[in-house]
Design a protein around this motif. Structure first.
Motif, PDB file in Angstrom:
ATOM      1  N   VAL A   1       0.838  -1.194   0.000  1.00 53.23           N
ATOM      2  CA  VAL A   1       0.000   0.000   0.000  1.00 53.23           C
ATOM      3  C   VAL A   1       0.880   1.254   0.000  1.00 53.23           C
ATOM      4  CG1 VAL A   1      -1.773   1.281   1.253  1.00 53.23           C
ATOM      5  CG2 VAL A   1      -1.823  -1.221   1.224  1.00 53.23           C
ATOM      6  N   GLN A   2       0.574   2.163  -0.914  1.00 50.00           N
ATOM      7  CA  GLN A   2       1.239   3.457  -0.969  1.00 50.00           C
ATOM      8  C   GLN A   2       0.173   4.547  -0.958  1.00 50.00           C
ATOM      9  OE1 GLN A   2       3.876   3.880  -4.293  1.00 50.00           O
ATOM     10  NE2 GLN A   2       4.940   1.970  -3.884  1.00 50.00           N
ATOM     11  N   LEU A   3       0.416   5.572  -0.152  1.00 50.27           N
ATOM     12  CA  LEU A   3      -0.487   6.711  -0.100  1.00 50.27           C
ATOM     13  C   LEU A   3       0.143   7.854  -0.887  1.00 50.27           C
ATOM     14  CD1 LEU A   3      -1.465   6.659   3.677  1.00 50.27           C
ATOM     15  CD2 LEU A   3      -2.660   5.594   1.749  1.00 50.27           C
ATOM     16  N   HIS A   4      -0.664   8.481  -1.735  1.00 54.64           N
ATOM     17  CA  HIS A   4      -0.211   9.623  -2.524  1.00 54.64           C
ATOM     18  C   HIS A   4      -0.944  10.864  -2.014  1.00 54.64           C
ATOM     19  CE1 HIS A   4       1.806   6.932  -5.341  1.00 54.64           C
ATOM     20  NE2 HIS A   4       0.703   6.195  -5.326  1.00 54.64           N
ATOM     21  N   LEU A   5      -0.182  11.809  -1.498  1.00 52.00           N
ATOM     22  CA  LEU A   5      -0.750  13.016  -0.921  1.00 52.00           C
ATOM     23  C   LEU A   5      -1.014  14.037  -2.024  1.00 52.00           C
ATOM     24  CD1 LEU A   5       1.604  13.241   2.189  1.00 52.00           C
ATOM     25  CD2 LEU A   5      -0.646  12.160   2.018  1.00 52.00           C
ATOM     26  N   VAL A   6      -2.134  13.849  -2.705  1.00 53.19           N
ATOM     27  CA  VAL A   6      -2.522  14.725  -3.815  1.00 53.19           C
ATOM     28  C   VAL A   6      -3.978  15.164  -3.624  1.00 53.19           C
ATOM     29  CG1 VAL A   6      -0.847  13.885  -5.509  1.00 53.19           C
ATOM     30  CG2 VAL A   6      -2.973  12.640  -5.200  1.00 53.19           C
ATOM     31  N   PRO A   7      -4.227  16.021  -2.606  1.00 46.86           N
ATOM     32  CA  PRO A   7      -5.608  16.439  -2.361  1.00 46.86           C
ATOM     33  C   PRO A   7      -6.143  17.286  -3.509  1.00 46.86           C
ATOM     34  CG  PRO A   7      -4.086  17.710  -1.018  1.00 46.86           C
ATOM     35  CD  PRO A   7      -3.277  16.649  -1.704  1.00 46.86           C
ATOM     36  N   GLU A   8      -7.446  17.146  -3.746  1.00 45.79           N
ATOM     37  CA  GLU A   8      -8.084  17.910  -4.811  1.00 45.79           C
ATOM     38  C   GLU A   8      -9.495  18.275  -4.375  1.00 45.79           C
ATOM     39  OE1 GLU A   8      -9.061  17.506  -9.583  1.00 45.79           O
ATOM     40  OE2 GLU A   8      -7.875  15.953  -8.604  1.00 45.79           O
ATOM     41  N   ASP A   9      -9.786  19.564  -4.428  1.00 48.11           N
ATOM     42  CA  ASP A   9     -11.118  20.058  -4.096  1.00 48.11           C
ATOM     43  C   ASP A   9     -12.037  19.751  -5.268  1.00 48.11           C
ATOM     44  OD1 ASP A   9     -13.435  21.459  -3.489  1.00 48.11           O
ATOM     45  OD2 ASP A   9     -12.377  23.278  -2.884  1.00 48.11           O
ATOM     46  N   LYS A  10     -13.100  18.997  -5.011  1.00 49.81           N
ATOM     47  CA  LYS A  10     -14.039  18.624  -6.066  1.00 49.81           C
ATOM     48  C   LYS A  10     -15.347  19.409  -5.964  1.00 49.81           C
ATOM     49  CE  LYS A  10     -11.703  15.289  -8.055  1.00 49.81           C
ATOM     50  NZ  LYS A  10     -11.491  15.162  -9.478  1.00 49.81           N
ATOM     51  N   GLY A  11     -15.343  20.482  -5.175  1.00 50.77           N
ATOM     52  CA  GLY A  11     -16.530  21.319  -5.060  1.00 50.77           C
ATOM     53  C   GLY A  11     -17.454  20.882  -3.945  1.00 50.77           C
ATOM     54  N   GLN A  12     -17.996  19.691  -4.049  1.00 48.29           N
ATOM     55  CA  GLN A  12     -18.924  19.173  -3.044  1.00 48.29           C
ATOM     56  C   GLN A  12     -18.220  18.275  -2.025  1.00 48.29           C
ATOM     57  OE1 GLN A  12     -22.186  20.250  -3.162  1.00 48.29           O
ATOM     58  NE2 GLN A  12     -21.422  21.505  -4.833  1.00 48.29           N
ATOM     59  N   GLY A  13     -16.935  18.068  -2.199  1.00 45.42           N
ATOM     60  CA  GLY A  13     -16.128  17.231  -1.319  1.00 45.42           C
ATOM     61  C   GLY A  13     -14.697  17.258  -1.818  1.00 45.42           C
ATOM     62  N   PHE A  14     -13.877  16.427  -1.238  1.00 43.73           N
ATOM     63  CA  PHE A  14     -12.464  16.388  -1.598  1.00 43.73           C
ATOM     64  C   PHE A  14     -12.030  14.962  -1.910  1.00 43.73           C
ATOM     65  CE2 PHE A  14     -12.811  20.115   1.072  1.00 43.73           C
ATOM     66  CZ  PHE A  14     -11.942  21.024   0.504  1.00 43.73           C
ATOM     67  N   ASP A  15     -11.072  14.849  -2.809  1.00 41.36           N
ATOM     68  CA  ASP A  15     -10.252  13.653  -2.874  1.00 41.36           C
ATOM     69  C   ASP A  15      -9.070  13.990  -1.987  1.00 41.36           C
ATOM     70  OD1 ASP A  15     -11.978  12.522  -4.678  1.00 41.36           O
ATOM     71  OD2 ASP A  15     -10.681  12.803  -6.423  1.00 41.36           O
ATOM     72  N   ILE A  16      -9.001  13.373  -0.810  1.00 42.49           N
ATOM     73  CA  ILE A  16      -7.949  13.720   0.147  1.00 42.49           C
ATOM     74  C   ILE A  16      -6.588  13.221  -0.335  1.00 42.49           C
ATOM     75  CG2 ILE A  16      -8.216  11.691   1.641  1.00 42.49           C
ATOM     76  CD1 ILE A  16      -7.842  13.725   4.024  1.00 42.49           C
ATOM     77  N   GLY A  17      -6.609  12.260  -1.224  1.00 43.49           N
ATOM     78  CA  GLY A  17      -5.393  11.702  -1.799  1.00 43.49           C
ATOM     79  C   GLY A  17      -5.737  10.440  -2.551  1.00 43.49           C
ATOM     80  N   GLN A  18      -4.705   9.717  -2.926  1.00 41.79           N
ATOM     81  CA  GLN A  18      -4.915   8.460  -3.630  1.00 41.79           C
ATOM     82  C   GLN A  18      -4.226   7.332  -2.874  1.00 41.79           C
ATOM     83  OE1 GLN A  18      -3.368   9.447  -7.549  1.00 41.79           O
ATOM     84  NE2 GLN A  18      -5.450   9.667  -8.316  1.00 41.79           N
TER      85      GLN A  18
END
Length: 166
Positions: free
Chosen positions: A40-57
């Motif tokens: 498992v690898q965590l990618h710290l790439v947060p993205e504001d999607k307007g109604q919520g966030f992708d906190i990372g991958q």
């Protein structure tokens, strides 16, 4: 138009694929299926999607093990084809992320059973929404894992009088 996708549709592909596989197999085989994540690898790439966030991958290898798989009752190739179909229908970004194709191994266990294993690479976003009682504290606010509303344009218009033809 808005679309509210479940976390299984927009994340947690391991659980969604496991449910799909179980749905295509006889119930008595379910107890012999083990599933887990490795590498498992965590990618710290947060993205504001307007109604919520992708906190990372999260990137990982999904491991599936089918012990005492009754290959005379269910052809292992049926599982292989089902997995390929599910991936093509539900993980369209595999090519974009250059994820390896799944690997399968089938080993004899007895006259009637085999041990079947498969490995599948996944990369998926972890979706969060604000929730005052959520367990995740980020940027001074509380969040929980959950789908968020995705707005999809039904039409668009482009006006361009200054555009040159090429």
């Amino acid at each position: 138009m808005t679309e509210n996708r479940s976390q299984a549709e927009a994340g947690f592909k391991l659980q969604a694929l496991t449910q799909y596989i179980k749905a295509m197999l006889p119930h008595q085989i379910h107890h012999s299926i083990d599933v887990w994540m490795e590498d498992v690898q965590l990618h710290l790439v947060p993205e504001d999607k307007g109604q919520g966030f992708d906190i990372g991958q999260i990137e990982y290898t999904a491991q599936f093990s089918f012990e005492r798989f009754p290959f005379k009752q269910v052809d292992p190739a049926t599982v292989m084809a089902g997995v390929m179909a599910w991936l093509m229908d539900n993980d369209e970004s595999r090519t974009d992320y250059e994820l390896d194709d799944p690997s399968f191994d089938v080993e004899p266990e007895s006259e009637d059973t085999v041990i079947m294993t498969m490995e599948i690479e996944f990369l998926e976003s972890l979706m969060v929404v604000e929730d005052e009682s959520g367990p995740i504290l980020w940027q001074g606010q509380r969040f929980k894992l959950a789908p968020y509303e995705i707005w999809v344009a039904e039409y668009a218009s482009v006006n361009g009088s200054d555009m040159e033809a090429y």
